[in-house]
Write an enzyme that holds these catalytic residues in place. Structure first.
Site, PDB file in Angstrom:
ATOM      1  N   SER A 186      -9.604   1.877   3.227  1.00  0.00           N
ATOM      2  CA  SER A 186      -8.720   2.570   2.315  1.00  0.00           C
ATOM      3  C   SER A 186      -7.746   1.656   1.582  1.00  0.00           C
ATOM      4  O   SER A 186      -7.063   2.102   0.653  1.00  0.00           O
ATOM      5  CB  SER A 186      -7.939   3.637   3.081  1.00  0.00           C
ATOM      6  OG  SER A 186      -7.069   3.055   4.031  1.00  0.00           O
ATOM      7  N   SER A 193      -9.800  -0.201   7.547  1.00  0.00           N
ATOM      8  CA  SER A 193      -9.285  -0.174   6.178  1.00  0.00           C
ATOM      9  C   SER A 193      -8.656  -1.465   5.673  1.00  0.00           C
ATOM     10  O   SER A 193      -8.338  -1.571   4.491  1.00  0.00           O
ATOM     11  CB  SER A 193      -8.265   0.967   6.023  1.00  0.00           C
ATOM     12  OG  SER A 193      -8.919   2.210   6.136  1.00  0.00           O
ATOM     13  N   LYS A 243       0.831  -1.206   0.000  1.00  0.00           N
ATOM     14  CA  LYS A 243       0.000   0.000   0.000  1.00  0.00           C
ATOM     15  C   LYS A 243       0.868   1.258   0.000  1.00  0.00           C
ATOM     16  O   LYS A 243       1.951   1.281   0.580  1.00  0.00           O
ATOM     17  CB  LYS A 243      -0.912  -0.023   1.228  1.00  0.00           C
ATOM     18  CG  LYS A 243      -1.975   1.059   1.278  1.00  0.00           C
ATOM     19  CD  LYS A 243      -2.800   0.897   2.556  1.00  0.00           C
ATOM     20  CE  LYS A 243      -3.873   1.970   2.687  1.00  0.00           C
ATOM     21  NZ  LYS A 243      -4.619   1.841   3.964  1.00  0.00           N
TER      22      LYS A 243
END
Length: 473
Positions: free
Chosen positions: A162, A186, A85
């Site tokens: 997210s 997330s 990420k």
């Protein structure tokens, strides 16, 4: 995401355990695994927008180095392609936090990335996130719905966020595992939307180095994976604090061993009541919880309706959230390039000084002491993960802070509480809804309760397998 029959396709969907075993045994090379992952990304990611950066040359060089390692010295993730990420440092790439405020590549890997490489994994790219992970939708102001990350099960729908880029990449079979972060749901939210197993570990379980914390007491990093075993394998590699970490979790032993154990007869409390007032769950999510409860009852567990008391967590959550965003903005090279919504957050949240944030951390500890009384009577709580079905992409198009917040806050109704308390919590696949997208339930454990969550989730996976489910072409 067209799939083809045959050994190569079987290996694509074999997960971390299957690919690592094949590589260690010499049935496939690391170079072949990485080349296959890069080919899948090239063929399919234009429709998904899961990756922001693909490190083809670096990954091939790293794979060649893995293939030169003697068989006896190969690690538990030998040759496995992984995605990281955008909020986690990867040497030689820009840590963007999902925005445009940085332009200089990181000099060193974050500690968890270093551990992944030391275990034999190969980093093939960076995955999309909303700016600073503020929203539960993987969209940005700069690209709008054109550049939004899309759900592999339905390209018109959001994978949530997210860690939506990571979830889309793993669900589509582009990589067997990816690293995400969870400051309010997330990891669990996109796992639920994409049919993955996503464990938010206990606060302090996974190092945040080189940073002392991730959004103070709220955040943690961890893998999104296709199976419980895959998640456990990666957790065993990346877990453990460093001297610079503010938070530390207790010693609970091997996650892989926990995933391989029978859970025994557990006391399971079931609740579909939302910790956030006024939020009502979709009937299909309620049915998924009840169906899972019925299965657990048939497996011999003591299952009953629970009535936990959920205090208001706003005073503990909001200052840490705003303070976390402010802290990350302060590290940027070009802070003037942040999104308008982020500027709104900083302006409206100017009162959340470091002193207020520290008070909020202590407030969260008091809330945790109160909420965790429920585990005097239960070993595990079973709840929904998210109240509503994944929306169409473009949720944040043109939205300033008030509208973005109104659309986002209900999404985290079942997840954010456990960031405030620090408890481990997992999103576990639970079949499919009538819209064709995955369903999921949340398992929540007491502090340092990952072993019981892993053993119970693995039992559910054996009884109700999910890892072979593949998105439509």
């Amino acid at each position: 995401m067209t799939t083809t029959a045959g050994p190569d396709d079987d290996l694509r969907w074999a997960g971390v355990a299957g690919q690592a075993t094949a590589a260690r045994e010499g049935r496939v090379s690391s170079a072949e695994l990485v080349d296959a992952a890069l080919a899948h990304i090239a063929a399919h990611d234009a429709r998904l927008n899961a990756f922001t950066v693909v490190l083809a040359d670096a990954a091939r060089a790293e794979a060649a180095a893995r293939d030169a390692v003697p068989a006896a010295e190969r690690g538990p993730l030998h040759g496995v392609p992984v995605a990281i990420k955008e909020e986690v440092d990867v040497a030689g790439t820009v840590t963007t936090y999902g925005g445009r405020g940085n332009s200089t590549p990181a000099r060193e890997d974050a500690e968890l990335v270093r551990r992944l490489r030391a275990a034999g994994a190969v980093v093939v790219g960076r995955t999309a996130m909303p700016e600073f992970g503020q929203w539960p939708f993987t969209e940005s102001e700069a690209t709008g719905s054109r550049g939004a990350t899309r759900n592999p099960w339905d390209l018109t729908r959001s994978p949530l966020g997210s860690s939506g880029g990571t979830a889309a990449a793993v669900a589509a079979g582009l990589v067997p595992v990816g690293i995400g972060g969870d400051g309010g749901g997330s990891i669990r939210l996109p796992s639920s939307a994409c049919g993955l197993f996503g464990l938010k570990p206990q606060r302090g379980r996974v190092t945040s180095a080189p940073h002392p914390h991730l959004w103070w007491a709220l955040g943690t990093a961890g893998p999104l994976a296709r199976s419980v075993l895959d998640s456990a394998l990666v957790h065993d590699v990346i877990r453990g604090a460093t001297p610079s970490d503010r938070f530390r979790a207790g010693d609970v032993g091997s996650f892989v061993e926990a995933a391989g154990r029978e859970p025994g007869r557990l006391r399971i409390g079931v609740s579909v009541a939302s910790p956030a007032r006024g939020v009502r769950p979709d009937p299909e999510h309620v049915r998924a919880v009840h169906a899972t409860a019925d299965l657990l009852d048939r497996l011999g567990h003591h299952v009953e309706q629970a009535h936990p008391t959920y205090p208001d967590t706003t005073a503990a959550f909001v200052p840490q959230y705003v303070g976390g965003v402010r802290h990350e903005v302060a590290t940027l090279e070009h802070p003037h390039l942040v999104e308008t919504r982020t500027l709104d957050v900083l302006r409206v949240g100017a009162w959340a000084t470091d002193r207020v944030v520290e008070w909020a951390v202590r407030r969260g500890e008091a809330i945790a002491a109160r909420v965790n009384r429920v585990f005097d009577g239960y070993d595990v709580l079973l709840t929904p993960v998210v109240p509503h079905r994944p929306p169409p992409v473009g949720v944040l198009d043109g939205a300033r802070l008030p509208r973005a917040a109104l659309r986002s806050l209900p999404v985290t109704a079942y997840t954010a509480l456990w960031n405030v308390t620090g408890n481990p919590a997992a999103s576990v696949p639970a079949g499919f809804a009538t819209d064709g997208l995955p369903l999921a339930v949340q398992l929540v454990g007491p502090p340092d309760g990952e072993p019981v969550l892993l053993s119970l989730a693995a039992q559910l996976e054996r009884e109700r397998p999910w890892a072979d489910a593949r998105p439509p072409a």
